[in-house]
Design an enzyme around this catalytic site. Sequence first.
Site, short mmCIF file in Angstrom:
data_model
loop_
_atom_site.label_atom_id
_atom_site.label_comp_id
_atom_site.label_asym_id
_atom_site.label_seq_id
_atom_site.Cartn_x
_atom_site.Cartn_y
_atom_site.Cartn_z
N MET A 33 79.41 -10.45 37.75
CA MET A 33 78.32 -9.70 37.12
C MET A 33 77.12 -10.63 36.89
O MET A 33 76.28 -10.37 36.04
CB MET A 33 78.78 -9.07 35.80
CG MET A 33 79.92 -8.07 36.02
SD MET A 33 80.03 -6.80 34.77
CE MET A 33 80.33 -7.76 33.32
N GLY A 34 77.06 -11.74 37.64
CA GLY A 34 75.94 -12.65 37.52
C GLY A 34 76.05 -13.53 36.29
O GLY A 34 77.14 -13.73 35.74
N HIS A 37 78.16 -19.29 35.87
CA HIS A 37 78.42 -20.58 35.21
C HIS A 37 79.43 -21.35 36.06
O HIS A 37 79.83 -20.88 37.15
CB HIS A 37 78.93 -20.36 33.78
CG HIS A 37 80.05 -19.37 33.69
ND1 HIS A 37 81.29 -19.59 34.25
CD2 HIS A 37 80.11 -18.12 33.14
CE1 HIS A 37 82.07 -18.56 34.03
NE2 HIS A 37 81.39 -17.63 33.37
N GLY A 39 82.47 -21.74 35.90
CA GLY A 39 83.69 -21.00 36.23
C GLY A 39 83.49 -20.20 37.52
O GLY A 39 84.33 -20.24 38.43
N HIS A 40 82.36 -19.49 37.62
CA HIS A 40 82.09 -18.72 38.86
C HIS A 40 81.98 -19.67 40.06
O HIS A 40 82.45 -19.35 41.16
CB HIS A 40 80.77 -17.96 38.73
CG HIS A 40 80.76 -16.89 37.70
ND1 HIS A 40 79.99 -16.96 36.55
CD2 HIS A 40 81.42 -15.72 37.62
CE1 HIS A 40 80.18 -15.87 35.83
NE2 HIS A 40 81.04 -15.10 36.45
N GLY A 150 89.02 -15.07 38.41
CA GLY A 150 89.41 -16.11 37.46
C GLY A 150 90.56 -15.66 36.57
O GLY A 150 90.64 -14.49 36.17
N SER A 188 82.34 -18.65 29.94
CA SER A 188 82.13 -17.21 29.93
C SER A 188 80.63 -16.95 29.85
O SER A 188 79.92 -17.69 29.16
CB SER A 188 82.83 -16.60 28.71
OG SER A 188 82.31 -15.31 28.45
O1 PAF Z 1 84.93 -10.14 35.87
C1 PAF Z 1 83.84 -9.59 36.12
O2 PAF Z 1 82.78 -10.21 36.13
C2 PAF Z 1 83.81 -8.09 36.39
O3 PAF Z 1 84.74 -7.42 35.61
C3 PAF Z 1 83.98 -7.74 37.88
C4 PAF Z 1 85.34 -8.15 38.41
C5 PAF Z 1 82.89 -8.42 38.69
C6 PAF Z 1 83.85 -6.22 38.08
O4 PAF Z 1 82.61 -5.76 37.66
#
Ligand code: PAF
Length: 283
Positions: A33-34, A37, A39-40, A150, A188
């Site tokens: 969802m943008g 950080h 973690g992503h 994650g 987060s």
């Molecule tokens: O974990 C997230 O950021 C959201 O729940 C996801 C998996 C992108 C679905 O919108």
Amino acid sequence: MNAPIVVDSVAALRAQVRDWRRAGLRVAMVPTMGALHDGHISLVRIALERAERCVVSIFVNPAQFAPTEDLDKYPRQLARDLDRLREAGAHLAFTPGVSEMYPAGFATKISVGGPSSGLETDFRPNFFDGVATVVAKLFLQAEPDCAVFGEKDYQQLCVVRQLCRDLDLPVEIVGAPTVRDAHGLAMSSRNAYLGEAELGVARQLNVILRRTAAALSDGADEAAATEDAAKALVSAGFRKVDYVAARAGVTLAPWQRNRNGRLLAAAWLGTTRLIDNVEIPSA
Ligand code: PAF
């Protein structure tokens, strides 16, 4: 690194992914969802170890927010996110608007049972319907070979695995270890809401969970240990604890002693809700 291709339509996403597939390239997806950080970025790295091309979706999914939740104030920082994706080596950012994902007349909802019952669902009853619906759409749109999620959102990871199994979606789901700061706080996007003093309290969440998981492994009574953990969170400065619960590692059924499990928690720090989880090693 090259800047990722940015597309905001399903048609352009499909065209690009199909070109890659025709060229024999494996495609991995990282749904987000943008407000990216570290973690992503670790999810992107894992995706790139498993595939030649990495697609990252950036879509703040309204279907998984209740009317009382933080949809409007959820952090949105696309330019910064694209910089981070360029540095990480992602190949494509899919950035659809709400009307691309949910055009007028959209009327379908996917509801996963099993691991979605209890925990988050007790407090956010429509959350996993929203997640399952958007993740199924993203998988059908991008047709990735694998997708990385994650472990920080542990129940979500279990729900997505169940979704793919039940609907025969041919996507391998890869769970990635939670990335933490030097003090153990799970990365987060919602940490951005916290001031310095609150960050100090937030870091206690993981400390208390690890201590409680160790006590459970050593034979502590489950009800007493989880209740003590909830009290310790409040003493540390959390305003309210939604749950501290031990569950089986894969199904999220009730935890059985001497089996590998997961200790999961959600707690409020002011107006920010944090979640985390740790493994309960089998004794
Ligand atoms: O974990 C997230 O950021 C959201 O729940 C996801 C998996 C992108 C679905 O919108």
